[in-house]
Design a protein around this motif. Structure first.
Motif, PDB file in Angstrom:
ATOM      1  N   VAL A  99       0.851  -1.192   0.000  1.00  0.00           N
ATOM      2  CA  VAL A  99       0.000   0.000   0.000  1.00  0.00           C
ATOM      3  C   VAL A  99       0.884   1.238   0.000  1.00  0.00           C
ATOM      4  O   VAL A  99       1.673   1.458   0.923  1.00  0.00           O
ATOM      5  N   LEU A 100       0.759   2.034  -1.055  1.00  0.00           N
ATOM      6  CA  LEU A 100       1.570   3.242  -1.203  1.00  0.00           C
ATOM      7  C   LEU A 100       0.821   4.466  -0.708  1.00  0.00           C
ATOM      8  O   LEU A 100      -0.408   4.508  -0.759  1.00  0.00           O
ATOM      9  N   LYS A 101       1.588   5.456  -0.271  1.00  0.00           N
ATOM     10  CA  LYS A 101       0.998   6.765  -0.024  1.00  0.00           C
ATOM     11  C   LYS A 101       1.082   7.597  -1.294  1.00  0.00           C
ATOM     12  O   LYS A 101       0.312   8.489  -1.526  1.00  0.00           O
ATOM     13  N   SER A 102       2.108   7.269  -2.107  1.00  0.00           N
ATOM     14  CA  SER A 102       2.380   8.066  -3.304  1.00  0.00           C
ATOM     15  C   SER A 102       1.517   7.632  -4.473  1.00  0.00           C
ATOM     16  O   SER A 102       1.058   6.499  -4.525  1.00  0.00           O
ATOM     17  N   TYR A 103       1.359   8.530  -5.409  1.00  0.00           N
ATOM     18  CA  TYR A 103       0.491   8.210  -6.544  1.00  0.00           C
ATOM     19  C   TYR A 103       0.991   8.853  -7.831  1.00  0.00           C
ATOM     20  O   TYR A 103       0.246   8.999  -8.797  1.00  0.00           O
ATOM     21  N   GLU A 104       2.254   9.303  -7.856  1.00  0.00           N
ATOM     22  CA  GLU A 104       2.768   9.904  -9.086  1.00  0.00           C
ATOM     23  C   GLU A 104       3.102   8.798 -10.084  1.00  0.00           C
ATOM     24  O   GLU A 104       3.674   7.771  -9.700  1.00  0.00           O
ATOM     25  N   PRO A 105       2.802   9.030 -11.360  1.00  0.00           N
ATOM     26  CA  PRO A 105       3.091   7.994 -12.358  1.00  0.00           C
ATOM     27  C   PRO A 105       4.564   7.580 -12.391  1.00  0.00           C
ATOM     28  O   PRO A 105       4.866   6.396 -12.564  1.00  0.00           O
ATOM     29  N   TRP A 106       5.477   8.518 -12.187  1.00  0.00           N
ATOM     30  CA  TRP A 106       6.899   8.145 -12.232  1.00  0.00           C
ATOM     31  C   TRP A 106       7.287   7.238 -11.062  1.00  0.00           C
ATOM     32  O   TRP A 106       8.287   6.529 -11.129  1.00  0.00           O
ATOM     33  N   GLN A 107       6.468   7.223 -10.028  1.00  0.00           N
ATOM     34  CA  GLN A 107       6.735   6.314  -8.909  1.00  0.00           C
ATOM     35  C   GLN A 107       6.067   4.960  -9.121  1.00  0.00           C
ATOM     36  O   GLN A 107       6.623   3.911  -8.799  1.00  0.00           O
ATOM     37  N   VAL A 108       4.847   5.000  -9.650  1.00  0.00           N
ATOM     38  CA  VAL A 108       4.067   3.772  -9.753  1.00  0.00           C
ATOM     39  C   VAL A 108       4.519   2.915 -10.936  1.00  0.00           C
ATOM     40  O   VAL A 108       4.566   1.690 -10.842  1.00  0.00           O
ATOM     41  N   MET A 109       4.915   3.549 -12.044  1.00  0.00           N
ATOM     42  CA  MET A 109       5.279   2.794 -13.240  1.00  0.00           C
ATOM     43  C   MET A 109       6.437   1.817 -13.005  1.00  0.00           C
ATOM     44  O   MET A 109       6.323   0.641 -13.380  1.00  0.00           O
ATOM     45  N   PRO A 110       7.536   2.237 -12.383  1.00  0.00           N
ATOM     46  CA  PRO A 110       8.601   1.248 -12.155  1.00  0.00           C
ATOM     47  C   PRO A 110       8.174   0.112 -11.217  1.00  0.00           C
ATOM     48  O   PRO A 110       8.594  -1.030 -11.394  1.00  0.00           O
ATOM     49  N   LEU A 111       7.310   0.417 -10.261  1.00  0.00           N
ATOM     50  CA  LEU A 111       6.859  -0.615  -9.334  1.00  0.00           C
ATOM     51  C   LEU A 111       6.000  -1.654 -10.067  1.00  0.00           C
ATOM     52  O   LEU A 111       6.161  -2.868  -9.879  1.00  0.00           O
ATOM     53  N   LEU A 112       5.103  -1.171 -10.920  1.00  0.00           N
ATOM     54  CA  LEU A 112       4.284  -2.095 -11.705  1.00  0.00           C
ATOM     55  C   LEU A 112       5.167  -2.926 -12.634  1.00  0.00           C
ATOM     56  O   LEU A 112       4.880  -4.090 -12.905  1.00  0.00           O
ATOM     57  N   THR A 113       6.238  -2.324 -13.111  1.00  0.00           N
ATOM     58  CA  THR A 113       7.137  -3.040 -14.015  1.00  0.00           C
ATOM     59  C   THR A 113       7.911  -4.132 -13.273  1.00  0.00           C
ATOM     60  O   THR A 113       8.079  -5.240 -13.784  1.00  0.00           O
ATOM     61  N   VAL A 114       8.379  -3.833 -12.073  1.00  0.00           N
ATOM     62  CA  VAL A 114       9.047  -4.862 -11.262  1.00  0.00           C
ATOM     63  C   VAL A 114       8.114  -6.049 -11.080  1.00  0.00           C
ATOM     64  O   VAL A 114       8.482  -7.207 -11.269  1.00  0.00           O
ATOM     65  N   ARG A 115       6.881  -5.749 -10.749  1.00  0.00           N
ATOM     66  CA  ARG A 115       5.915  -6.823 -10.522  1.00  0.00           C
ATOM     67  C   ARG A 115       5.714  -7.640 -11.798  1.00  0.00           C
ATOM     68  O   ARG A 115       5.735  -8.869 -11.767  1.00  0.00           O
ATOM     69  N   GLN A 116       5.545  -6.945 -12.912  1.00  0.00           N
ATOM     70  CA  GLN A 116       5.338  -7.643 -14.185  1.00  0.00           C
ATOM     71  C   GLN A 116       6.537  -8.550 -14.492  1.00  0.00           C
ATOM     72  O   GLN A 116       6.386  -9.698 -14.899  1.00  0.00           O
ATOM     73  N   ASN A 117       7.734  -8.035 -14.257  1.00  0.00           N
ATOM     74  CA  ASN A 117       8.946  -8.802 -14.572  1.00  0.00           C
ATOM     75  C   ASN A 117       9.118 -10.009 -13.657  1.00  0.00           C
ATOM     76  O   ASN A 117       9.334 -11.118 -14.112  1.00  0.00           O
TER      77      ASN A 117
END
Lengths: 323, 451
Positions: B292-310
């Protein structure tokens, strides 16, 4: 309620490798770095010793980088034409644990500079900083076999880390490192068996195993990181299970690979939905690095100071007990 | 830990009656152990043995489903500690928190931003999964009002966060049948919380500051009839959380320890915008069920979603792109044409380099069953016939007029045969994708463009 005991005892340990030599040891480094020593899964020190901390090598190029995005170039813009000043800035201002000097200029397509010039660059960087040095060839085997002997000799006794020996081209570099007292990077193309093979080949020439650092050509976040992640994880598990040919520190080329990703380098106007480039690029590099840390990385080659700072914080956190 | 064939054999009637179709009870037991047979096939097994086998064969980490219509998240049911051993099955949920303390205007604009956190990567949409509503106001009316806005304002699955059963109950009115995760259960409020979860058929999020306490709590809640739990070990700092997540996963998989056999949830507390994502990415790699993140900026969320995808790709299955002709940029009949394989990593490296060269190019992804250039070539999945077939299937001769094909440098040896097979000029490209921009700018410009 009592929790089952899930502590595992591993039989193997990552071999300790020392980078840099002090005056007493025949070099001129004021700081030396020890790698390896882990006998547990990365950072799971409730069952063993996590070993020496991972370190960050900041890349210094001997040519002015041409295709770097503005966000990456900005922190170095005053020093990119001087490897010496660039290295100093990385160590003094950005906290690099060591410097990775990339000798791109000798590459036939990137200037085809002479070995003498490469030697001068190496000497100037050695004088400028007190930390150990990684000296990375231009990855053109013909030029590397010509230039690296001169460079290696010029740094005799400094216990640098020279890169990189491959399955097809290891003899020259192994002989040099042995003669001039350096450590050696052995490289494999995301393949455990080839990594093991090249380590065996190198030691067959009489090269000591405790002077080898392994390198699986790194994949960035979004660009194959999962392959490298699992290969490195398998190598580390093999090491902990007693395979001495894989019980060596692991190097990752994080900076260069991360900044090739369009997610890192796209300018604001090119990717309006992705958020600020000045944060996005460094974070892409940061996340590539911290993910690979979990697979057992020991040396991270990095570029952006902001990413370096964030990864250093994480390394500190992974070695800090609050509980 | 799963039962072995011998363990199972001991629970069978040992009559070798063959009614199950196997020659012996031991043979049947072996097949049961490999999950190739079902207990039901034995007509004579005792009820007690059946139960013992049933319990042992339940997955060591419970599958939990959050959400119903709209987006549904399933987490848990993992089998391994390291992805190369098999694979990771259920990608962790990525949640973004929103407070009930925001003004209406702030709430709406924040929610709009959160709803927009989805991106296209390698031909797939990656997206956050959950919005986590916090009861920062401490007021149950405010919480319920925010819940109402949230219910109508997002299709994402939901976590309702409060330690007050009254607040959760009031908010739940607006989430009928949407199955949010109810988070905030501890050793003090677990009875009313479990009651709510049972009544409304919702999964329950449980936290404690020690694993021992957590295990005790899940047992008590299970006894009240709630089985879908998500557990939160409130560690002290990143290392302790990593240790906690590792211990939970190991207890479940190695010891079949049911009290911790649940997916996890972890809240990112770091105020630093980089460290928050750094830690979240670390937990995605090592055993998080939800972050659960507090942040919601795309530059923060995109790499996290990518780690998960990978990390959650299947390591045993090479990821493929559709084998076809791809157009990068505004191609014309004079644009260069090159081929590579349909192994996604290979293809996307090539595509990335072509994009960065800014030279519009046709890329023909040849079907090599998702293998790389050299692997495909040495396995004869890549030869002149395969390439020629792909070229005609893509009608390449109608797309470009120069009849020149750039081939990967690693398979330069196939030039002559390919020339013979197709009648095209074959140009040998660079060995690595990284060489493409300079190749396209110089070599192609010199030899390819002109006749």
């Amino acid at each position: 309620m009592e929790i089952p005991n899930i502590v595992e005892r591993w039989s193997g340990e990552v071999t300790e490798v020392t980078l840099g030599a002090t005056k007493e040891e025949g070099g001129t480094r004021k700081k030396i770095i020890k790698l390896g020593g882990a006998n547990c899964i990365p950072y799971i020190d409730f069952e063993g010793c996590p070993g020496h901390r991972p370190v960050i090598a900041m890349d210094v190029l001997d040519i002015v980088p041409e295709e770097w995005p503005e966000v990456l170039l900005e922190p170095f813009k005053e020093v990119v034409s001087s490897p010496r000043e660039w290295a100093k800035k990385c160590v003094e201002e950005y906290g690099a644990d060591l410097i990775c000097l990339k000798l791109d200029s000798v590459h036939p397509d990137k200037g085809n500079k002479s070995a003498e010039e490469a030697v001068k660059t190496v000497q100037s960087v050695l004088q400028a900083v007190e930390v150990p040095l990684i000296i990375w060839g231009c990855d053109d085997p013909r030029r590397d076999n010509e230039v690296m002997p001169r460079v290696s000799q010029a740094a005799t006794g400094e216990r640098c880390l020279l890169a990189s020996a491959t399955q097809d081209n290891y003899k020259t570099l192994a002989a040099l490192c042995l003669a001039d007292g350096h450590n050696l990077v052995t490289q494999a193309p995301v393949d455990v068996n080839i990594q093991k093979q090249v380590n065996i080949l190198v030691t067959d020439t009489g090269f000591p195993v405790d002077r080898i650092v392994m390198f699986q050509t790194t994949g960035a976040l979004g660009y194959g990181i999962e392959y490298v992640y699992s290969i490195q994880e398998r190598e580390r598990l093999a090491a902990l299970s007693g395979d001495k040919w894989l019980a060596l520190p692991i190097l990752c080329n994080v900076g260069y690979e991360s900044w090739r990703a369009k997610e890192a380098k796209a300018r604001d106007e090119e990717a309006p939905g992705w958020g600020l480039a000045r944060e996005r690029g460094p974070l892409w590099e940061t996340i590539t690095a911290v993910t690979l840390l979990q697979s057992g990385a020991d040396i991270l080659r990095m570029l952006h100071p902001k990413a370096v700072k964030a990864v250093k914080k994480q390394i500190e956190a992974l070695y800090t007990n609050n509980a | 830990m799963a039962l072995t064939g011998l363990d199972i054999y001991k629970l069978l009637p040992k009559t070798n009656c063959k009614k199950c179709g196997r020659p012996t009870c031991l043979a049947f037991a072996m097949q049961l152990a490999q999950k190739k047979a079902s207990v039901e096939e034995c007509p004579d097994i005792s009820e007690a043995s059946k139960q013992a086998l049933g319990a042992a064969s339940a997955p060591p980490i419970k599958l939990v489903t959050i959400g119903s219509n709209g987006r549904v998240l399933q987490i848990g049911e993992e089998n391994v500690l390291f992805r190369h051993e098999e694979k990771f099955y259920h990608p962790p949920g990525i949640a973004v928190a929103i407070s009930d303390n925001l003004t209406d205007k702030e709430f709406d604009s924040r929610l709009q931003k959160i709803n927009g956190l989805h991106f296209q990567r390698v031909g797939t949409e990656i997206s956050i999964d959950l919005v986590a509503l916090t009861n920062q106001s401490g007021d149950k009316v405010k919480f319920a009002q925010a819940a109402q806005k949230l219910a109508s304002g997002t299709k994402l699955a939901t976590i309702l966060i409060s330690e007050s059963p009254e607040a959760i109950g009031a908010a739940l009115e607006h989430f009928a049948k949407r199955r949010p995760l109810l988070y905030g259960t501890n050793s003090k409020n677990y009875e009313p919380m479990a009651k709510l979860a049972k009544e409304k058929n919702c999964p329950l999020g449980v936290y404690a500051t020690s694993l021992e306490e957590l295990a005790e709590l899940t047992e008590k809640i299970k006894a009240l009839g709630v089985n879908e739990l998500v557990i939160d070990y409130k560690g002290k700092g990143p290392k302790d959380v990593l240790h906690g997540l590792t211990k939970i996963r190991r207890c479940a998989l190695k010891k079949n320890f049911r009290p911790l056999g649940f997916p996890t949830i972890t809240f990112l507390e770091d105020e630093d915008h980089f460290q928050e994502i750094v830690q979240a990415a670390t937990y995605v790699a090592k055993y998080a069920g939800i972050v659960v993140l507090k942040s919601y900026e795309p530059w923060q969320v995109m790499p996290l979603l990518t780690v998960r995808q990978n990390i959650y790709t299947d390591p045993q299955k090479p990821v493929q792109v559709q084998p076809k002709l791809y157009e990068v940029g505004q191609v014309t009949e004079d644009s260069p044409a090159l081929f590579t394989t349909n192994f996604s990593l290979t293809y996307y490296s090539v595509e990335g380099e072509v994009e960065s060269s800014r030279i519009p190019t046709y890329i023909l992804a040849v079907n090599t069953e998702g293998t790389s250039v050299l692997t495909a070539y040495s396995g004869d999945k890549l030869n002149e016939k395969v390439v020629a077939k792909a070229m005609s299937a893509a009608q390449l001769e109608e797309k470009v007029k120069h009849k020149k094909l750039v081939i990967p440098g690693l398979v330069a040896v196939m030039s002559a045969k390919l020339r013979e097979e197709t009648g095209w000029d074959i140009l040998v490209g660079p060995k690595e994708a990284a060489g493409l921009p300079s190749y396209l700018k110089t070599t192609w410009d010199k030899h390819g463009k002109k006749d």
